[in-house]
Enzyme design. Structure first.
Site, short mmCIF file in Angstrom:
data_model
loop_
_atom_site.label_atom_id
_atom_site.label_comp_id
_atom_site.label_asym_id
_atom_site.label_seq_id
_atom_site.Cartn_x
_atom_site.Cartn_y
_atom_site.Cartn_z
CE LYS A 106 -17.26 41.47 8.07
NZ LYS A 106 -15.89 41.24 7.61
CG ASP A 140 -17.08 37.45 2.85
OD1 ASP A 140 -16.28 37.06 1.98
OD2 ASP A 140 -16.72 38.16 3.82
CG HIS A 151 -8.84 36.02 8.31
ND1 HIS A 151 -8.53 37.27 8.79
CD2 HIS A 151 -10.20 35.94 8.34
CE1 HIS A 151 -9.64 37.93 9.09
NE2 HIS A 151 -10.67 37.14 8.84
CB THR A 157 -9.55 38.15 5.56
OG1 THR A 157 -10.66 38.98 5.86
CG2 THR A 157 -8.26 38.95 5.63
CD GLU A 192 -13.27 38.79 1.91
OE1 GLU A 192 -14.05 38.09 1.23
OE2 GLU A 192 -13.56 39.26 3.03
NE ARG A 221 -13.33 31.56 18.57
CZ ARG A 221 -13.29 31.99 17.31
NH1 ARG A 221 -14.06 33.00 16.96
NH2 ARG A 221 -12.55 31.43 16.41
CE1 TYR A 241 -18.70 36.80 16.63
CE2 TYR A 241 -18.39 38.79 17.93
CZ TYR A 241 -18.11 37.45 17.70
OH TYR A 241 -17.28 36.77 18.53
CD GLU A 289 -12.97 40.98 6.53
OE1 GLU A 289 -13.76 40.42 5.74
OE2 GLU A 289 -12.95 40.77 7.75
#
Ligand code: MN
Length: 432
Positions: free
Chosen positions: A255, A128, A135, A365, A203, A144, A246, A201
């Site tokens: 996921k 992925d 995104h 995404t 995609e 962040r 993560y 998501e």
């Protein structure tokens, strides 16, 4: 313009210009390769039985009888293109080769609503990417630093991670809400339980059509020869699990509980008319990633959410599918990718990583610049701060139990329409 002799409605995803490849079964028969035109699934094994592919120099005609497309795809693009061209010819108005063969038509043409679709390929490997700038920007702003939303590597590397192939399922397969560890910001320790932030998501995936040997790299100029076609891809994600797990190695259990693909692989040949240039890439990518020209595709992408807790709560489970309970929550487009598929593949193999026919690479995404074009609930509800109203009066920050997510994709130009069919999944309550 090419006209087909079987009825195809103007708004069908499956015009004679499409001719996608998939695997279907009906009446308890073994899964077999097929294509689709309008409301008919076309059994390719029957066309092979009647000799319609005999003169195409295919050494092994048994590829038309296998339960996955891997071996058919592995014939190589020169042959799979010929197969596609032959199917187009057989269904073109004025050609009576197939139309005049009532036995072949009787066995080859199946009403789509009587067909069960299966995984089109046996997926060996799944990767992925994270290739949509909007995104990556949105996620950077939310989690962040709004001033430095994109990480320093983002415009140099098509960032990706290796996902899990075993849990990729065909559209229509329900997925249970995952359980796992989550930790609230104001708590010292994590807790275990069902995810409260299941998300989708939006995609696109590309299916690898040509294998490489370990140690070899695919040059960017050759990369599209290694891509058989595209699919819609829903990378289901549990945001609360993801947030806690993560760092530092990336997504894991947030996921791999399920990813959903659309059933028909739309070939790059079919998508030729919809090529467009991508965004100007500044700073310039390293030479191994440079491919000027039309390597992006203009494909409309939609996400529809069907409420599972409709106030219209009748005994009939079909009532959930009433249109008044469904809402179009995102309208995006594959043109919003920053990195194109060829760049992703060139990067994937630049270190000598080998790829195999049937592997799937997903784009990440795909979010457009407007709020209505964001490709996940995380962005649409902006981390849950802007709940989305549903037609039944309820609201959504993320996906509720029994909700169904339906993704659609189609390209349209000069009277030619090509679509992907639905990529649909219902989220069931967690298993006990
Ligand atoms: Mn993803």
């Amino acid at each position: 313009m090419v006209e087909a002799w079987i009825e195809i409605k103007p708004d069908s995803d499956f015009s004679i210009y499409n001719i996608p490849f998939g695997i279907y079964s009906s009446d308890g028969n073994e899964p077999r390769p097929a294509t689709r035109l309008g409301d008919k699934v076309v059994d390719l094994s029957v066309l092979a039985d009647f000799g319609y592919f005999d003169d195409l120099d295919i050494d092994d005609l048994t590829v038309f009888y296998r339960p996955y497309l891997n071996d058919l795809i592995d014939l190589g693009k020169p042959l799979t293109s010929k197969i596609r061209d032959r199917i187009i010819a057989l269904f073109t108005s004025g050609n009576d080769d197939l139309k005049g063969n009532t036995d072949a038509c009787e066995f080859a043409l199946i009403e789509a609503d009587r067909a069960t679709m299966h995984m089109p390929v046996k997926v060996g490997n799944y990767t992925d990417f994270y290739a949509s700038e909007q995104h990556a920007f949105n996620v950077g702003v939310m989690f962040r630093d709004p001033k430095n939303a994109l990480l320093p590597n983002w415009k140099h590397i098509p960032v990706g991670y290796h996902g899990r192939a075993s849990s990729i399922v065909i559209s229509g397969t329900p997925i249970h809400r995952p359980k796992g560890q989550t930790k609230a910001d104001d708590q010292e320790f994590p807790v275990f339980g069902p995810s409260k932030q299941v998300d989708f998501e939006l995609e696109m995936g590309f299916v690898i059509g040509k294998s490489t040997a370990l140690g070899d790299s695919v040059k960017i100029s050759d990369a599209e020869d290694y891509i058989f076609g595209l699919i819609l891809f829903n990378d289901l994600s549990a945001r609360d699990i993801q947030k806690w797990e993560y760092v530092p190695l990336g997504p894991f259990l947030s996921k791999n509980f399920g990813s959903v693909i659309s059933p028909w692989i739309v070939t790059l040949e079919a998508l030729e008319p919809f090529r467009i240039p991508g965004p100007v890439q500044i700073p310039e990518a390293l030479p191994y990633l440079q491919n000027n020209g039309n390597h992006h595709f203009e494909i409309n992408l939609e996400v529809h959410l069907i409420s599972g807790n409709s106030k219209i709560n009748t005994q009939n489970s079909n009532s959930r599918l009433k249109t008044q309970d469904s809402r179009l929550i995102s309208s995006s487009n594959s043109k919003y990718l920053y990195w194109n598929f060829a760049q992703m593949l060139a990067h994937h193999t630049v270190n000598g990583c080998n790829i195999e026919v049937g592997d799937i690479c997903a784009s990440g995404t795909i979010s457009g610049p407007d709020e209505g074009a964001f490709g996940s609930m995380l962005e649409l509800s902006w981390k849950g701060t802007k709940p989305i109203p549903m037609p039944d009066g309820s609201t959504r920050k993320f996906i509720d139990d029994n909700d169904t997510i339906v993704m659609k994709g189609y390209a349209e130009k000069d009277g030619i329409r090509i679509g992907f069919g639905n990529c649909s999944v219902r989220i069931l309550p967690s298993k006990e």
